[in-house]
Design a protein around this motif. Structure first.
Motif, PDB file in Angstrom:
ATOM      1  N   SER A 227      22.492 -24.254  33.440  1.00  0.00           N
ATOM      2  CA  SER A 227      21.905 -23.461  34.521  1.00  0.00           C
ATOM      3  C   SER A 227      22.816 -23.391  35.733  1.00  0.00           C
ATOM      4  N   GLU A 228      23.650 -24.413  35.907  1.00  0.00           N
ATOM      5  CA  GLU A 228      24.531 -24.458  37.070  1.00  0.00           C
ATOM      6  C   GLU A 228      25.753 -23.553  36.903  1.00  0.00           C
ATOM      7  N   MET A 229      26.086 -23.205  35.683  1.00  0.00           N
ATOM      8  CA  MET A 229      27.300 -22.423  35.429  1.00  0.00           C
ATOM      9  C   MET A 229      26.976 -21.080  34.785  1.00  0.00           C
ATOM     10  N   LYS A 230      25.892 -20.482  35.278  1.00  0.00           N
ATOM     11  CA  LYS A 230      25.442 -19.207  34.721  1.00  0.00           C
ATOM     12  C   LYS A 230      26.518 -18.122  34.824  1.00  0.00           C
ATOM     13  N   LYS A 231      27.236 -18.118  35.926  1.00  0.00           N
ATOM     14  CA  LYS A 231      28.243 -17.078  36.145  1.00  0.00           C
ATOM     15  C   LYS A 231      29.346 -17.152  35.089  1.00  0.00           C
ATOM     16  N   ALA A 232      29.814 -18.363  34.808  1.00  0.00           N
ATOM     17  CA  ALA A 232      30.879 -18.535  33.804  1.00  0.00           C
ATOM     18  C   ALA A 232      30.373 -18.179  32.413  1.00  0.00           C
ATOM     19  N   VAL A 236      31.690 -15.050  29.902  1.00  0.00           N
ATOM     20  CA  VAL A 236      32.176 -15.213  28.533  1.00  0.00           C
ATOM     21  C   VAL A 236      31.350 -14.373  27.562  1.00  0.00           C
ATOM     22  N   LEU A 237      30.036 -14.354  27.741  1.00  0.00           N
ATOM     23  CA  LEU A 237      29.181 -13.572  26.840  1.00  0.00           C
ATOM     24  C   LEU A 237      29.552 -12.091  26.875  1.00  0.00           C
ATOM     25  N   ILE A 299      29.358 -23.460  27.126  1.00  0.00           N
ATOM     26  CA  ILE A 299      29.658 -22.062  26.790  1.00  0.00           C
ATOM     27  C   ILE A 299      29.522 -21.838  25.290  1.00  0.00           C
ATOM     28  N   PHE A 300      30.055 -22.766  24.503  1.00  0.00           N
ATOM     29  CA  PHE A 300      30.001 -22.640  23.049  1.00  0.00           C
ATOM     30  C   PHE A 300      28.559 -22.623  22.549  1.00  0.00           C
TER      31      PHE A 300
END
Length: 320
Positions: A227-232, A236-237, A299-300
């Motif tokens: 939830s903290e790295m939604k932007k990253a 990637v998606l 991310i994976f």
């Protein structure tokens, strides 16, 4: 063992291994830094063993040489584009690097897109899919390792060509030379050892690699980080699943105007693989070079879930 059963066992092993890794860290049984050692062994020993045996048992034809070449080109363009966009969106170089790596090599094997290819096109599709995935051994050394070394903080910057040469001569490149060796054996019609099939060595190796790789991913997985790295993750998606597909289609269009257009089953496999989820090689690279490994695991996991829930049904609808 049927591919359907293999896929079901693989999914079960993936979820179990990831949970055990996550649970081991939560219970303080293992430090999460141990994941780096595990992933190094997976990338340098595990995948080369699997790749060597798999390629050696595959029939290679010159007419299919464009599959791995275009696969490697698509992964490279996607990764470089991701790095360019990440530079504009993120100030942290390590975060830029991990986004580039995650958008490069996809999850092309039988545990994800390779299984979809088999369901749609049978044994021939699975064989062609393996030929396509050969590019990953080259891209891991020349693309992923080079990006990681270029984006690690507090180290001396070296020219890209020097980094590539160093990686080719490093022990981490073992998988690349195992792949080349298997290609030569197959090309010179050296029959694969009967021991491989008799003792099910390929299956055993695949499940061993899956278990260790996903245990390592679970060891690094921090659910609050998602939830903290939604932007990253969203970056990637979008790049991996949408932009990657458009790059693949563009390469197909360019090939159409050459004497060697991609057609038929190879064309379908290439398009399917152009939009697959982020690959384990990205997590392995992040752990090996300590480049945001927790972020790489998150991310994976999200990319894989999105592909399972949304990507696979769309692919089956279009190509089925």
């Amino acid at each position: 063992m049927t591919v359907e059963l293999r896929f079901a066992l693989s999914l079960g092993l993936i979820f179990l291994s990831t949970f055990l890794g996550y649970f081991s860290r939560k219970q303080n049984w293992l430090p999460e830094t141990f994941a780096g050692r595990i992933m190094t062994m997976v990338a340098v020993v595990g995948y080369p063993v699997v790749g060597f045996m798999a390629i050696w048992q595959t029939t290679l034809e010159w007419s299919n040489v464009w599959l791995p070449i275009l696969g490697g080109l698509q992964a490279t363009i996607t990764a470089l584009l991701a790095l360019w966009l990440a530079k504009k969106l993120f100030s942290d170089r390590a975060e830029q690097g991990i986004i580039g790596i995650s958008c490069g090599i996809g999850n092309h094997g039988v545990t994800m897109a390779g299984f979809v290819v088999y369901l749609l096109f049978g044994d021939r599709g699975l064989g062609l899919n393996l030929i396509y995935a050969m590019y990953t051994f080259f891209a891991l050394v020349l693309l992923s390792y080079t990006i990681a070394q270029s984006y690690i903080d507090n180290i001396e910057r070296k020219p890209i060509l020097q980094l590539m040469l160093n990686n080719l001569l490093h022990w981490r490149a073992m998988g690349l030379y195992a792949c080349i060796g298997a290609i030569f054996l197959t090309g010179f019609n050296v029959p694969a050892s009967s021991v491989i099939k008799h003792f099910h060595l390929l299956d055993i190796s695949i499940y061993t690699v899956i278990a260790f790789a996903y245990f390592s991913i679970g060891l690094r997985l921090h659910l609050p980080h998602i939830s903290e790295m939604k932007k990253a993750i969203i970056s990637v998606l979008v790049i991996r699943h949408i932009v990657g597909l458009f790059i693949g289609l563009l390469l197909v269009a360019v090939m159409y105007f050459t004497p060697w257009p991609l057609t038929g089953l190879p064309l379908k496999i290439f398009i399917i693989q152009s939009s697959v989820s982020a690959g384990v090689f990205g997590v392995a690279t992040a752990n090996m070079f300590n480049l945001k490994p927790e972020e790489a695991s998150a991310i994976f996991v999200v990319s894989s879930l999105v592909y399972l829930i949304i990507g696979i049904p769309i692919v089956m609808l279009i190509f089925g």
